[in-house]
Design an enzyme around this catalytic site. Structure first.
Site, PDB file in Angstrom:
ATOM      1  N   SER A   1       0.406   1.167  10.872  1.00 34.41           N
ATOM      2  CA  SER A   1       0.441   0.009   9.985  1.00 34.41           C
ATOM      3  C   SER A   1       0.564  -1.293  10.780  1.00 34.41           C
ATOM      4  O   SER A   1      -0.303  -1.612  11.588  1.00 34.41           O
ATOM      5  CB  SER A   1       1.585   0.170   8.978  1.00 34.41           C
ATOM      6  OG  SER A   1       1.541  -0.818   7.983  1.00 34.41           O
TER       7      SER A   1
ATOM      8  N   HIS B   1      -1.009   5.104   2.168  1.00 34.49           N
ATOM      9  CA  HIS B   1      -0.368   4.334   3.228  1.00 34.49           C
ATOM     10  C   HIS B   1       1.078   4.782   3.429  1.00 34.49           C
ATOM     11  O   HIS B   1       1.809   5.032   2.484  1.00 34.49           O
ATOM     12  CB  HIS B   1      -0.388   2.841   2.904  1.00 34.49           C
ATOM     13  CG  HIS B   1       0.037   1.998   4.060  1.00 34.49           C
ATOM     14  ND1 HIS B   1      -0.840   1.612   5.053  1.00 34.49           N
ATOM     15  CD2 HIS B   1       1.246   1.508   4.428  1.00 34.49           C
ATOM     16  CE1 HIS B   1      -0.196   0.909   5.965  1.00 34.49           C
ATOM     17  NE2 HIS B   1       1.075   0.836   5.603  1.00 34.49           N
TER      18      HIS B   1
ATOM     19  N   ASP C   1      -5.369   3.567   0.329  1.00 27.46           N
ATOM     20  CA  ASP C   1      -4.591   2.624   1.126  1.00 27.46           C
ATOM     21  C   ASP C   1      -5.295   1.271   1.091  1.00 27.46           C
ATOM     22  O   ASP C   1      -6.505   1.191   1.348  1.00 27.46           O
ATOM     23  CB  ASP C   1      -4.499   3.145   2.570  1.00 27.46           C
ATOM     24  CG  ASP C   1      -3.734   2.221   3.503  1.00 27.46           C
ATOM     25  OD1 ASP C   1      -3.165   1.210   3.040  1.00 27.46           O
ATOM     26  OD2 ASP C   1      -3.713   2.505   4.718  1.00 27.46           O
TER      27      ASP C   1
END
Length: 416
Positions: free
Chosen positions: A200, A386, A356
């Site tokens: 991320s 995610h 995501d």
């Protein structure tokens, strides 16, 4: 018991009940605004986990407004105390907490006999530059180190809101350069086989760091041999890409929350969140250039199948741009870097998840790399969402599909 004491007890119980009802009502409202598609892995469990995280955030928000503590501080405390699981160190692995140039790190070293020098990986955790720490990716780093026979360095970089950009990136650079300089002498690692990576916003830091090091051309140190980008956040220019539209309310990262994290990273001005989502911060003269790199036409057709609509061009607001202009520069938005910078990046591993908001960031970065003849390995998790890696080997919070993500990273690192 006298009547005064009884009244106090009843009053306190009523306050607690009212507080709980308020929290439950707000959590229910938030859950009604979420959208978990049928294709998501372990969707029922994701509903429960999302409800828990929403509840924590709401309690933190209430405590913040009452002046008791900051919302972020409460979330960090709760996650550390109740949701982070640290298991005994397994056989075959040595784990040490150290500091590299005053930045805290945790080093994972396989103890099996090695004929030569090992590979290395410097890992940056995710969490929106606000949350997360070394403990939150402990199980991930252990697994990567042991299964790929790699020395892993996990970085405890500084976080927002206490520290804004570029503090996080500076810490990651400091640790990486330190490790490269001592890899062979202190850890029996080949400094020419050290990769950087993260998940991320940690992947954002890895990509930005590779571009920063390439521009600086630090001649006395080897360049990272690869970058490992797990569902990376790579640009702050367009929050209306197909993945942002299709997954805008899919836990655990909503569309609006990503804008929130970018703003926390930069300056903390949350009043600009809607402006950023609408895109009025992008200068008119830059839009054709960004459109070339961020056009949905650059995506494989299957990623448009769940729906997408072109948004009208928003009116540019120069005041908003000047407040957050660092967000459009390459060290915050690596996907928007010039070709000359991207051409210098090392071989890249990119993992994306279907459900995501950041899916298209990773796919479009892959497209730019391929167009510039860079070496790219891409893995796409069709049922993924995610944050999956955060639920790897975490007891009752574990999502079996997270194993697929971590093992994909292990398989790639074995090839370095």
């Amino acid at each position: 018991m006298d009547i005064g004491t009884a009244i106090l007890i009843i009053g306190f119980a009523a306050l607690v009940a009212a507080f709980l009802l308020l929290v439950i009502g707000l959590v229910y409202s938030e859950l009604m605004n979420s959208d978990i598609p049928r294709g998501v892995a372990n969707s029922g469990k994701l509903h429960i986990v999302h409800g828990l995280f929403v509840g924590i955030a709401i309690v933190g928000r209430i405590l913040h407004r009452l002046g008791i503590c900051h919302q972020v501080s409460f979330i960090r405390w709760f996650v550390a105390c109740f949701l982070t699981r640290l298991n005994p160190v397994p056989a075959g692995l040595r784990v040490k907490d150290l500091t590299f140039s005053e930045v805290p790190v945790r080093v994972y070293e396989p103890t099996a006999v090695c004929a030569g020098l090992r590979k290395g990986l410097v890992y940056f955790h995710g969490g929106g530059w606000v949350l997360g720490n070394i403990d939150s990716v402990d199980e991930v780093c252990r697994h990567i180190a042991k299964e790929s026979d790699t020395v892993v360095v996990s970085v405890g970089y500084r976080l927002a809101p206490e520290h804004r950009y570029p503090a996080q990136l500076d810490d990651c650079e400091t640790v990486t350069c330190h490790f490269l300089s001592v890899a062979e002498a202190e850890f029996s690692v080949d400094s020419r086989r050290v990769a950087v990576g993260g998940d991320s916003t940690g992947a954002n830091l890895a990509a930005a760091l590779c571009q920063r090091l390439a521009r600086r051309e630090v001649g006395h140190l080897p360049f990272p041999c690869a970058q490992v980008l797990i569902y990376p956040a790579l640009q702050m220019a367009d929050f209306n890409l197909p993945s942002y539209q299709q997954n805008h309310a899919v836990p655990i990262l909503f569309r609006g929350r990503m804008a929130f994290y970018f703003l926390q990273y930069l300056n903390g001005d949350m009043s600009l969140c809607q402006d950023v989502l609408e895109g009025i911060h992008v200068p008119t003269e830059l839009r054709p250039r960004y459109k070339e790199w961020l056009s949905p036409s650059k995506l494989p057709p299957e990623f448009l199948a769940r729906g997408f609509s072109e948004q009208p061009t928003p009116e540019y607001d120069g005041e908003v741009y000047h407040t957050i202009k660092a967000g459009l520069e390459h060290e915050v938005s690596p996907l928007l870097a010039d070709d000359v910078d991207i051409q210098k990046t090392p071989p890249t591993f990119i993992l994306t998840c279907e459900y995501d908001v950041l899916r298209d960031d990773g796919i479009l970065y892959r497209k730019r790399l391929l167009d510039l003849d860079r070496d790219v390995t891409w893995r796409h998790v069709k049922e993924g969402f995610h944050g999956m890696i955060s639920f790897f080997n975490q007891g009752w919070l574990t999502f079996p599909s997270a194993v697929q993500v971590v093992d994909s990273v292990v398989d790639y690192i074995k090839t370095l």
